[in-house]
Write a protein that holds these residues in place. Structure first.
Motif, PDB file in Angstrom:
ATOM      1  N   GLN A 139       0.827  -1.203   0.000  1.00  0.00           N
ATOM      2  CA  GLN A 139       0.000   0.000   0.000  1.00  0.00           C
ATOM      3  C   GLN A 139       0.866   1.261   0.000  1.00  0.00           C
ATOM      4  O   GLN A 139       0.537   2.241  -0.669  1.00  0.00           O
ATOM      5  CB  GLN A 139      -0.922  -0.004   1.219  1.00  0.00           C
ATOM      6  CG  GLN A 139      -2.030  -1.042   1.144  1.00  0.00           C
ATOM      7  CD  GLN A 139      -2.870  -1.095   2.407  1.00  0.00           C
ATOM      8  OE1 GLN A 139      -2.422  -0.693   3.478  1.00  0.00           O
ATOM      9  NE2 GLN A 139      -4.087  -1.596   2.294  1.00  0.00           N
ATOM     10  N   SER A 140       1.979   1.209   0.756  1.00  0.00           N
ATOM     11  CA  SER A 140       2.879   2.357   0.800  1.00  0.00           C
ATOM     12  C   SER A 140       3.493   2.603  -0.574  1.00  0.00           C
ATOM     13  O   SER A 140       3.561   3.745  -1.052  1.00  0.00           O
ATOM     14  CB  SER A 140       3.979   2.124   1.845  1.00  0.00           C
ATOM     15  OG  SER A 140       3.437   2.001   3.140  1.00  0.00           O
ATOM     16  N   SER A 225       8.375   3.094   7.904  1.00  0.00           N
ATOM     17  CA  SER A 225       9.457   3.813   7.229  1.00  0.00           C
ATOM     18  C   SER A 225       9.191   5.311   7.235  1.00  0.00           C
ATOM     19  O   SER A 225       8.068   5.763   7.469  1.00  0.00           O
ATOM     20  CB  SER A 225       9.621   3.321   5.784  1.00  0.00           C
ATOM     21  OG  SER A 225       9.908   1.931   5.746  1.00  0.00           O
ATOM     22  N   THR A 226      10.259   6.057   6.947  1.00  0.00           N
ATOM     23  CA  THR A 226      10.162   7.507   6.783  1.00  0.00           C
ATOM     24  C   THR A 226      10.698   7.869   5.398  1.00  0.00           C
ATOM     25  O   THR A 226      11.776   7.403   4.997  1.00  0.00           O
ATOM     26  CB  THR A 226      10.979   8.247   7.854  1.00  0.00           C
ATOM     27  OG1 THR A 226      10.451   7.925   9.140  1.00  0.00           O
ATOM     28  CG2 THR A 226      10.906   9.749   7.647  1.00  0.00           C
ATOM     29  N   TYR A 227       9.933   8.674   4.661  1.00  0.00           N
ATOM     30  CA  TYR A 227      10.317   9.070   3.312  1.00  0.00           C
ATOM     31  C   TYR A 227      10.448  10.596   3.249  1.00  0.00           C
ATOM     32  O   TYR A 227       9.713  11.319   3.927  1.00  0.00           O
ATOM     33  CB  TYR A 227       9.269   8.609   2.292  1.00  0.00           C
ATOM     34  CG  TYR A 227       8.969   7.124   2.321  1.00  0.00           C
ATOM     35  CD1 TYR A 227       9.688   6.236   1.535  1.00  0.00           C
ATOM     36  CD2 TYR A 227       7.954   6.613   3.130  1.00  0.00           C
ATOM     37  CE1 TYR A 227       9.418   4.869   1.552  1.00  0.00           C
ATOM     38  CE2 TYR A 227       7.678   5.262   3.154  1.00  0.00           C
ATOM     39  CZ  TYR A 227       8.404   4.395   2.371  1.00  0.00           C
ATOM     40  OH  TYR A 227       8.124   3.046   2.409  1.00  0.00           O
ATOM     41  N   PHE A 228      11.384  11.040   2.407  1.00  0.00           N
ATOM     42  CA  PHE A 228      11.537  12.467   2.143  1.00  0.00           C
ATOM     43  C   PHE A 228      11.352  12.685   0.641  1.00  0.00           C
ATOM     44  O   PHE A 228      12.067  12.082  -0.169  1.00  0.00           O
ATOM     45  CB  PHE A 228      12.908  12.968   2.579  1.00  0.00           C
ATOM     46  CG  PHE A 228      13.080  13.034   4.075  1.00  0.00           C
ATOM     47  CD1 PHE A 228      12.613  14.131   4.789  1.00  0.00           C
ATOM     48  CD2 PHE A 228      13.689  11.997   4.765  1.00  0.00           C
ATOM     49  CE1 PHE A 228      12.765  14.199   6.166  1.00  0.00           C
ATOM     50  CE2 PHE A 228      13.838  12.049   6.138  1.00  0.00           C
ATOM     51  CZ  PHE A 228      13.374  13.155   6.843  1.00  0.00           C
ATOM     52  N   VAL A 229      10.377  13.527   0.305  1.00  0.00           N
ATOM     53  CA  VAL A 229      10.166  13.912  -1.090  1.00  0.00           C
ATOM     54  C   VAL A 229      10.941  15.215  -1.305  1.00  0.00           C
ATOM     55  O   VAL A 229      10.609  16.248  -0.712  1.00  0.00           O
ATOM     56  CB  VAL A 229       8.675  14.118  -1.401  1.00  0.00           C
ATOM     57  CG1 VAL A 229       8.494  14.439  -2.883  1.00  0.00           C
ATOM     58  CG2 VAL A 229       7.880  12.887  -1.005  1.00  0.00           C
ATOM     59  N   VAL A 230      11.968  15.155  -2.129  1.00  0.00           N
ATOM     60  CA  VAL A 230      12.908  16.279  -2.277  1.00  0.00           C
ATOM     61  C   VAL A 230      12.718  16.933  -3.651  1.00  0.00           C
ATOM     62  O   VAL A 230      12.690  16.251  -4.679  1.00  0.00           O
ATOM     63  CB  VAL A 230      14.370  15.798  -2.120  1.00  0.00           C
ATOM     64  CG1 VAL A 230      15.327  16.975  -2.224  1.00  0.00           C
ATOM     65  CG2 VAL A 230      14.546  15.058  -0.795  1.00  0.00           C
ATOM     66  N   PHE A 231      12.610  18.274  -3.633  1.00  0.00           N
ATOM     67  CA  PHE A 231      12.526  19.065  -4.874  1.00  0.00           C
ATOM     68  C   PHE A 231      13.689  20.063  -4.879  1.00  0.00           C
ATOM     69  O   PHE A 231      13.635  21.100  -4.205  1.00  0.00           O
ATOM     70  CB  PHE A 231      11.184  19.809  -4.967  1.00  0.00           C
ATOM     71  CG  PHE A 231      10.007  18.906  -5.146  1.00  0.00           C
ATOM     72  CD1 PHE A 231       9.620  18.485  -6.405  1.00  0.00           C
ATOM     73  CD2 PHE A 231       9.290  18.462  -4.044  1.00  0.00           C
ATOM     74  CE1 PHE A 231       8.532  17.646  -6.577  1.00  0.00           C
ATOM     75  CE2 PHE A 231       8.203  17.628  -4.205  1.00  0.00           C
ATOM     76  CZ  PHE A 231       7.828  17.210  -5.472  1.00  0.00           C
ATOM     77  N   GLU A 242      14.144   7.091   0.995  1.00  0.00           N
ATOM     78  CA  GLU A 242      13.658   6.365   2.171  1.00  0.00           C
ATOM     79  C   GLU A 242      14.742   6.392   3.246  1.00  0.00           C
ATOM     80  O   GLU A 242      15.888   6.024   2.992  1.00  0.00           O
ATOM     81  CB  GLU A 242      13.301   4.924   1.821  1.00  0.00           C
ATOM     82  CG  GLU A 242      12.749   4.142   3.019  1.00  0.00           C
ATOM     83  CD  GLU A 242      12.335   2.737   2.641  1.00  0.00           C
ATOM     84  OE1 GLU A 242      12.500   2.371   1.457  1.00  0.00           O
ATOM     85  OE2 GLU A 242      11.847   1.998   3.515  1.00  0.00           O
ATOM     86  N   GLU A 243      14.368   6.808   4.439  1.00  0.00           N
ATOM     87  CA  GLU A 243      15.347   6.912   5.529  1.00  0.00           C
ATOM     88  C   GLU A 243      15.511   5.577   6.230  1.00  0.00           C
ATOM     89  O   GLU A 243      14.544   4.877   6.502  1.00  0.00           O
ATOM     90  CB  GLU A 243      14.891   7.972   6.543  1.00  0.00           C
ATOM     91  CG  GLU A 243      15.952   8.312   7.572  1.00  0.00           C
ATOM     92  CD  GLU A 243      15.479   9.410   8.490  1.00  0.00           C
ATOM     93  OE1 GLU A 243      14.551   9.167   9.295  1.00  0.00           O
ATOM     94  OE2 GLU A 243      16.006  10.535   8.383  1.00  0.00           O
TER      95      GLU A 243
END
Length: 243
Positions: A139-140, A225-231, A242-243
């Protein structure tokens, strides 16, 4: 928020089933012991009967019967009196009537079935969390993939729209919106257990050239999990770490 009026989950049902099975397993042996006592009493009575017929045979025939079949053949006992109600067959050894333990030709007992059921329940309880974890991961991944497609869609609209209406993605506590001007085109809700921190970037929008208007990163946290969406600055494409 409305209360979720759902039934029992599979894990809850398995836990209840396992508890009931264990309680029955603890209770059934008491009944089995009583049943065994009844069968034992019946076998003792039959042994006494056959022993008395052995003595009568010796008295009348002048010798001890070599086998219990001799008592049957000479009509001192009936054929059904050679076996106890618990399945033990009687024999004669040196004039003494003795039971021979025989394996009962039966299927599984109720207790054995319950024991197997309990073991299966435990195995399922160990297996189900693994399946749930795999489902949550799927799902993630699906949510992140959909989010990336939405970002690309907003970027495409920003480069192709001919009006002055701004196209952007706006984040909320439980969802994000795809907005064109003042019209919400689509609302997507985060998966269960997800949190999105929009403090650095409250929205995503692109210039007509396709580059990001406000560079930065968005923190997304799932149950595992921890995710960072970077622009990055001056770039048209973002990426997910993904951290």
């Amino acid at each position: 928020m409305f209360k979720n009026n759902r039934g029992f989950t599979l894990i809850e049902m398995l836990i209840v089933l396992m508890i009931i099975s264990v309680l029955i397993i603890l209770f059934i042996p008491n009944l089995s012991d009583r049943s065994g006592d009844v069968h034992g009493t019946g076998c003792d009575a039959l042994i006494s009967l056959v022993q008395s017929q052995v003595e009568l045979y010796e008295l009348e025939e002048g010798s001890k019967p070599g086998t219990i079949q001799a008592l049957v053949d000479n009509e001192y006992i009936t054929p059904d009196q050679t076996e106890c109600s618990n399945g033990n067959t009687l024999s004669i050894d040196n004039g003494m009537s003795l039971p021979i333990n025989m394996k009962s030709q039966r299927g599984f007992t109720f207790v054995e079935l319950l024991l197997v059921l309990s073991i299966l329940s435990i195995l399922l309880l160990l297996h189900v969390p693994l399946n749930i974890s795999g489902l949550q991961k799927h799902q993630s991944e699906q949510f992140l993939e959909t989010f990336q497609y939405d970002v690309l869609f907003i970027q495409h609209l920003a480069t192709t729209t001919t009006d002055d209406k701004r196209v952007y993605i706006k984040f909320h506590n439980e969802s994000y919106e795809m907005i064109h001007g003042r019209k919400t085109m689509k609302t997507r809700y985060y998966p269960d257990g997800w949190e999105v921190d929009p403090r650095v970037m409250k929205e995503i929008s692109f210039k007509s050239t396709g580059t990001i208007r406000q560079p930065g990163r968005i923190k997304m946290t799932s149950k595992h999990s921890t995710y960072f969406v970077v622009f990055p600055l001056g770039k048209g494409r973002g990426y997910i770490v993904e951290e």
